[in-house]
Design a protein around this motif. Structure first.
Motif, short mmCIF file in Angstrom:
data_model
loop_
_atom_site.label_atom_id
_atom_site.label_comp_id
_atom_site.label_asym_id
_atom_site.label_seq_id
_atom_site.Cartn_x
_atom_site.Cartn_y
_atom_site.Cartn_z
N VAL A 16 17.83 2.56 21.09
CA VAL A 16 18.39 2.63 22.44
C VAL A 16 17.94 3.96 23.04
N LYS A 17 17.61 3.95 24.32
CA LYS A 17 17.16 5.16 25.01
C LYS A 17 18.17 6.28 24.84
N SER A 21 24.70 5.23 21.34
CA SER A 21 25.28 4.13 20.56
C SER A 21 25.90 3.11 21.50
N LEU A 22 25.06 2.31 22.13
CA LEU A 22 25.53 1.38 23.16
C LEU A 22 25.61 -0.07 22.71
N ILE A 23 25.03 -0.41 21.56
CA ILE A 23 25.09 -1.79 21.09
C ILE A 23 26.45 -1.98 20.41
N ASN A 24 27.31 -2.73 21.09
CA ASN A 24 28.68 -2.90 20.62
C ASN A 24 28.79 -4.10 19.69
N SER A 25 29.60 -3.96 18.67
CA SER A 25 29.76 -5.04 17.69
C SER A 25 30.30 -6.33 18.34
N SER A 26 30.98 -6.21 19.49
CA SER A 26 31.55 -7.39 20.14
C SER A 26 30.46 -8.30 20.74
N TRP A 27 29.26 -7.76 20.98
CA TRP A 27 28.18 -8.59 21.55
C TRP A 27 26.85 -8.49 20.82
N MET A 52 22.21 -1.09 14.13
CA MET A 52 23.33 -0.19 14.32
C MET A 52 23.55 -0.07 15.82
N PRO A 53 24.61 0.62 16.24
CA PRO A 53 24.84 0.76 17.68
C PRO A 53 23.71 1.47 18.43
N ASP A 54 22.85 2.19 17.71
CA ASP A 54 21.79 2.95 18.39
C ASP A 54 20.37 2.49 18.09
N HIS A 55 20.19 1.51 17.21
CA HIS A 55 18.84 1.02 16.91
C HIS A 55 18.89 -0.37 16.29
N ILE A 56 17.71 -0.99 16.19
CA ILE A 56 17.63 -2.37 15.71
C ILE A 56 16.42 -2.53 14.80
N HIS A 57 16.57 -3.42 13.80
CA HIS A 57 15.49 -3.81 12.90
C HIS A 57 15.25 -5.31 13.07
N TYR A 115 17.61 -5.19 2.83
CA TYR A 115 17.69 -3.87 3.46
C TYR A 115 18.17 -3.98 4.91
N ILE A 116 17.60 -4.91 5.65
CA ILE A 116 17.97 -5.06 7.05
C ILE A 116 19.41 -5.56 7.19
N MET A 117 19.79 -6.52 6.37
CA MET A 117 21.14 -7.07 6.49
C MET A 117 22.23 -6.09 6.04
N ASN A 118 21.85 -5.05 5.30
CA ASN A 118 22.81 -4.04 4.84
C ASN A 118 22.74 -2.75 5.65
N GLN A 119 22.32 -2.83 6.88
CA GLN A 119 22.18 -1.64 7.71
C GLN A 119 23.48 -0.84 7.84
N LYS A 120 24.58 -1.52 8.04
CA LYS A 120 25.86 -0.82 8.25
C LYS A 120 26.23 0.01 7.01
N ILE A 121 26.00 -0.54 5.84
CA ILE A 121 26.30 0.17 4.59
C ILE A 121 25.28 1.29 4.38
N HIS A 122 24.02 0.98 4.61
CA HIS A 122 22.94 1.95 4.41
C HIS A 122 23.16 3.21 5.25
N HIS A 123 23.60 3.04 6.48
CA HIS A 123 23.74 4.19 7.38
C HIS A 123 25.04 4.96 7.18
N GLN A 124 25.82 4.62 6.21
CA GLN A 124 26.93 5.46 5.82
C GLN A 124 26.42 6.68 5.06
#
Length: 153
Positions: A16-17, A21-27, A52-57, A115-124
């Motif tokens: 995201v520019k 962190s603009l990508i919200n989990s609700s959408w 994640m809220p700030d990037h995408i794979h 790896y991609i599907m575990n992004q939320k865990i990975h970025h902890q």
């Protein structure tokens, strides 16, 4: 007449520019489905998508006739318009310029998907900046810090 047969596996990463962190989990799921549609309508195979809220794979099986830069440009342009039309973000939403793309072989597909599907865990444990620079180093891609994404420290 003989045909051409191949399958190219590419992981695409973009942010995201401003790394906001603009990508919200609700959408985010609707966004991922929309991007899946773009990839499929371009005749490519979406294997995995997450972020994640700030990037995408995005992990795709790409045909050799596809121009990767054109595909990424279309994904960014169309998904940006979709986010705006759906009023998903209260702040101005744009994708940052540039992207990373990394190629894989058939034997690596399962690992890349996990790896991609575990992004939320990975970025902890690891920031996006650490992750992205690790990709560049792993794939032996020369880079200059000033041309990487805008980082939020």
């Amino acid at each position: 007449m003989p045909g051409t047969y191949s399958q190219i596996y590419i992981q695409i990463v973009f942010a995201v520019k401003g790394r906001n962190s603009l990508i919200n989990s609700s959408w985010e799921e609707r966004l991922y489905k929309y991007i899946t549609g773009i990839v499929q309508n371009k005749g490519q195979k979406l294997i995995a998508i997450n972020g994640m809220p700030d990037h995408i794979h995005i992990f795709i099986g790409m045909k050799p006739s596809c121009c990767l830069s054109d595909l990424v440009r279309e994904i960014k342009k169309s998904s940006n318009e979709f986010i705006k039309e759906e009023n998903f973000s209260l702040q101005k939403f744009n994708w940052q310029d540039g992207y990373g793309s990394f190629s894989y072989g058939q034997s690596q597909i399962d690992d890349v998907v996990k790896y991609i599907m575990n992004q939320k865990i990975h970025h902890q444990k690891k920031t996006f900046k650490q992750e992205y620079i690790d990709f560049l180093k792993k794939f032996k891609i020369e880079y200059e810090d000033k041309y990487l994404f805008e980082w939020i420290e």
